[in-house]
Design a protein around this motif. Structure first.
Motif, PDB file in Angstrom:
ATOM      1  N   SER A  15      40.349  37.545  36.952  1.00 21.10           N
ATOM      2  CA  SER A  15      40.130  39.065  37.087  1.00 21.10           C
ATOM      3  C   SER A  15      38.533  38.933  36.335  1.00 21.10           C
ATOM      4  O   SER A  15      38.002  40.046  36.937  1.00 21.10           O
ATOM      5  CB  SER A  15      41.083  39.789  36.055  1.00 21.10           C
ATOM      6  OG  SER A  15      42.135  40.080  36.594  1.00 21.10           O
ATOM      7  N   SER A  52      42.876  37.114  41.402  1.00 19.62           N
ATOM      8  CA  SER A  52      43.463  38.554  40.569  1.00 19.62           C
ATOM      9  C   SER A  52      42.531  39.392  40.721  1.00 19.62           C
ATOM     10  O   SER A  52      41.793  39.473  41.459  1.00 19.62           O
ATOM     11  CB  SER A  52      43.371  37.840  39.112  1.00 19.62           C
ATOM     12  OG  SER A  52      44.182  36.454  38.822  1.00 19.62           O
ATOM     13  N   GLY A  53      42.707  40.355  40.014  1.00 16.19           N
ATOM     14  CA  GLY A  53      41.789  41.592  39.738  1.00 16.19           C
ATOM     15  C   GLY A  53      42.221  42.891  40.469  1.00 16.19           C
ATOM     16  O   GLY A  53      41.599  43.821  40.442  1.00 16.19           O
ATOM     17  N   SER A  54      43.503  42.901  40.908  1.00 11.34           N
ATOM     18  CA  SER A  54      44.020  44.280  41.608  1.00 11.34           C
ATOM     19  C   SER A  54      43.836  45.331  40.796  1.00 11.34           C
ATOM     20  O   SER A  54      43.531  46.417  40.768  1.00 11.34           O
ATOM     21  CB  SER A  54      45.082  44.108  42.404  1.00 11.34           C
ATOM     22  OG  SER A  54      45.978  43.834  41.545  1.00 11.34           O
ATOM     23  N   ILE A  55      44.522  45.151  39.347  1.00 11.02           N
ATOM     24  CA  ILE A  55      44.870  45.986  38.279  1.00 11.02           C
ATOM     25  C   ILE A  55      43.380  46.519  37.798  1.00 11.02           C
ATOM     26  O   ILE A  55      43.046  47.483  37.689  1.00 11.02           O
ATOM     27  CB  ILE A  55      45.818  45.448  37.236  1.00 11.02           C
ATOM     28  CG1 ILE A  55      47.114  45.426  37.947  1.00 11.02           C
ATOM     29  CG2 ILE A  55      45.966  46.453  36.042  1.00 11.02           C
ATOM     30  CD1 ILE A  55      48.249  44.570  37.057  1.00 11.02           C
ATOM     31  N   ASN A 132      47.716  37.075  46.333  1.00  3.58           N
ATOM     32  CA  ASN A 132      47.923  37.675  45.014  1.00  3.58           C
ATOM     33  C   ASN A 132      49.262  38.012  44.711  1.00  3.58           C
ATOM     34  O   ASN A 132      50.082  37.835  45.635  1.00  3.58           O
ATOM     35  CB  ASN A 132      47.220  39.160  44.786  1.00  3.58           C
ATOM     36  CG  ASN A 132      46.891  39.517  43.152  1.00  3.58           C
ATOM     37  OD1 ASN A 132      47.386  38.903  42.201  1.00  3.58           O
ATOM     38  ND2 ASN A 132      46.625  40.606  43.236  1.00  3.58           N
ATOM     39  N   ASP A 135      51.886  43.156  42.854  1.00  2.00           N
ATOM     40  CA  ASP A 135      52.308  43.774  41.691  1.00  2.00           C
ATOM     41  C   ASP A 135      52.771  45.096  42.124  1.00  2.00           C
ATOM     42  O   ASP A 135      53.590  45.745  40.884  1.00  2.00           O
ATOM     43  CB  ASP A 135      50.709  44.083  41.027  1.00  2.00           C
ATOM     44  CG  ASP A 135      50.193  42.822  40.469  1.00  2.00           C
ATOM     45  OD1 ASP A 135      50.811  41.693  39.570  1.00  2.00           O
ATOM     46  OD2 ASP A 135      49.012  42.353  40.777  1.00  2.00           O
ATOM     47  N   ASP A 146      51.582  35.660  35.953  1.00  4.34           N
ATOM     48  CA  ASP A 146      49.921  35.371  35.819  1.00  4.34           C
ATOM     49  C   ASP A 146      49.666  34.566  37.135  1.00  4.34           C
ATOM     50  O   ASP A 146      50.393  33.700  37.640  1.00  4.34           O
ATOM     51  CB  ASP A 146      49.687  34.599  34.453  1.00  4.34           C
ATOM     52  CG  ASP A 146      50.352  33.033  34.398  1.00  4.34           C
ATOM     53  OD1 ASP A 146      49.729  32.284  35.003  1.00  4.34           O
ATOM     54  OD2 ASP A 146      51.500  32.796  34.287  1.00  4.34           O
ATOM     55  N   ASN A 147      48.144  34.849  37.401  1.00  5.09           N
ATOM     56  CA  ASN A 147      47.824  34.102  38.645  1.00  5.09           C
ATOM     57  C   ASN A 147      47.514  32.584  38.481  1.00  5.09           C
ATOM     58  O   ASN A 147      47.268  31.863  39.328  1.00  5.09           O
ATOM     59  CB  ASN A 147      46.603  34.867  39.158  1.00  5.09           C
ATOM     60  CG  ASN A 147      47.051  36.072  39.848  1.00  5.09           C
ATOM     61  OD1 ASN A 147      48.121  36.376  39.769  1.00  5.09           O
ATOM     62  ND2 ASN A 147      46.224  36.507  40.606  1.00  5.09           N
ATOM     63  N   GLY A 208      42.542  39.311  32.229  1.00  2.00           N
ATOM     64  CA  GLY A 208      43.521  38.863  32.954  1.00  2.00           C
ATOM     65  C   GLY A 208      44.768  38.599  32.194  1.00  2.00           C
ATOM     66  O   GLY A 208      44.792  38.896  30.985  1.00  2.00           O
ATOM     67  N   THR A 209      45.873  38.419  32.836  1.00  2.00           N
ATOM     68  CA  THR A 209      47.170  37.886  32.355  1.00  2.00           C
ATOM     69  C   THR A 209      47.024  36.517  31.465  1.00  2.00           C
ATOM     70  O   THR A 209      47.691  36.347  30.491  1.00  2.00           O
ATOM     71  CB  THR A 209      48.270  37.934  33.295  1.00  2.00           C
ATOM     72  OG1 THR A 209      48.019  38.948  33.897  1.00  2.00           O
ATOM     73  CG2 THR A 209      49.522  38.058  32.541  1.00  2.00           C
ATOM     74  N   GLY A 210      46.705  35.651  32.130  1.00  5.59           N
ATOM     75  CA  GLY A 210      46.461  34.191  31.829  1.00  5.59           C
ATOM     76  C   GLY A 210      45.627  33.993  30.547  1.00  5.59           C
ATOM     77  O   GLY A 210      44.508  34.703  30.449  1.00  5.59           O
TER      78      GLY A 210
END
Ligand code: GLU
Length: 366
Positions: A15, A52-55, A132, A135, A146-147, A208-210
């Motif tokens: 992200s 990633s990055g949609s959110i 992706n 989500d 996590d991606n 990001g989540t990761g």
């Protein structure tokens, strides 16, 4: 810098590169990355992106002044996914193809096979698959989460030989570089020990989540399956010049064995055999002498109640010859055995392609 060679890579993009402000998509960091993908493809290599990055990309369009609820995040993802895909497409002449998956899709054998077939088909048609997590439908326990780990699963499904994780950190350090000035980058990791996990402590991204831990988990999964894994700083354009020359400017986690060996071991020893397909001498020769796929015309009998994606043994004259993943259910195979591939659709009303067991999913038994 250590050297590496590759043929099919999953490039995981975090992200922090897609939506660096955490609110909207941006092209800021993507040009060198897109050039790396385009030039690699022109050189005959295959690339699958996990983006990633949609959110983050949708956050700017869902105005709230409290921590986002799950539904709000899902709304952000629904808006942002579209923006993110459009942003990617701007960089390529080839079509970008969207693949959204959940943990459940990867666990379900039939869906797993479908994902795999789709990826294979997209690469064949020179599209750029962009994966992706879905989500908007998956929450908590249904998610990969996590991606980085999604990147690892994608590399496994796609039978890639390399996973390249592009983040906003240079790689794995001997200590957290933000807190410890003496920290140095580790260029190569040959074995992922508990000490390596212990190093994962801090350095991560807030977006990001990761963080580093999920990157090591992903590297662990991949390297055990023969997939070398890289962590590089995707914000630095020079990184992609180095990657194009086959040099890793970040951390390279070497594969413990070749991906082919790992795959053969997995097919032969780990997967439980769910049925048997009897084949004729012509199919036996095609498989053993030419490394061909199994076609329905060579099938003479079926036993067991397997479904598409299950492991089956191929027998000829009562002898086990090979083991592979069936692309059709046993009940469908009973109808198409001995027939030409172009009859599959006519008989079943649909087809998953002309082969019963693909050569990539087949190992000869000793
Ligand atoms: N799937 C999430 C998104 O697109 C990203 C998860 C991650 O960065 O690990 O926003």
């Amino acid at each position: 810098m250590s050297n590496f060679t590759w043929q099919r890579a999953v490039v995981k993009v975090g992200s922090a590169l897609i939506a660096p402000d955490g609110l909207h998509v941006s092209a800021k960091y993507l040009l060198p990355l897109a050039r790396f993908i385009t030039e690699s493809r022109a050189a005959g290599k295959e690339v699958i992106v996990v983006s990633s990055g949609s959110i983050a990309a949708g956050r700017g369009r869902v105005t709230i002044n409290h921590p986002a609820s799950i539904a709000e995040k899902q709304a952000m993802a629904a808006i942002g996914q579209m923006q993110m895909m459009a942003n990617w497409q701007r960089f390529f002449d080839c079509p970008c193809a969207q693949i959204l998956v959940t943990a459940d899709d990867l666990r379900d054998r039939t869906r797993y096979v479908n994902i795999k077939n789709t990826l294979r088909e997209l690469l064949k048609h020179e599209a750029l698959p962009i994966v992706n997590e879905n989500d908007t439908v998956a929450v908590a326990e249904l998610k990969v989460g996590d991606n980085d780990n999604l990147g690892a699963y994608t590399a496994l499904v796609a039978q890639a030989d390399t996973l390249i994780m592009c983040s906003d950190i240079d790689g794995l350090y001997t200590a957290d570089p933000r807190k410890d000035a003496s920290a140095t980058l580790i260029p190569v990791v040959d074995s992922i020990t508990p000490d390596i996990y212990a190093l994962a402590g801090g350095a991560g991204t807030s977006m990001g989540t990761g963080g580093m831990r999920t990157k090591i988990e992903a590297a662990d999964k991949c390297t055990h399956s023969g997939i070398q894994t890289l962590i590089v700083n995707g914000r630095d354009g020079k990184v992609f010049d180095a990657l194009l020359k086959g040099q890793c400017p970040g951390t390279l986690f070497t594969a413990r064995q070749s991906s082919q060996t790992a795959r053969s071991l997995w097919l032969t020893h780990t997967l439980k055999t769910r049925g048997v397909i009897d084949i004729d001498a012509g199919a036996r020769r095609a498989i053993t002498d030419r490394g061909a796929s199994l076609l329905p015309s060579g099938v003479t009998g079926i036993s067991g109640k397997f479904v598409a994606g299950d492991a089956v043994e191929l027998h000829c004259d009562g002898k086990a010859l090979a083991k592979g993943l069936a692309l059709y259910d046993a009940k469908d195979l009973a109808q198409i055995k001995g027939q030409k591939s172009n009859q599959i659709r006519h008989i079943l009303g649909y087809d998953y392609g002309e082969v019963i067991v693909h050569r990539d999913d087949l190992v000869l038994l000793p």
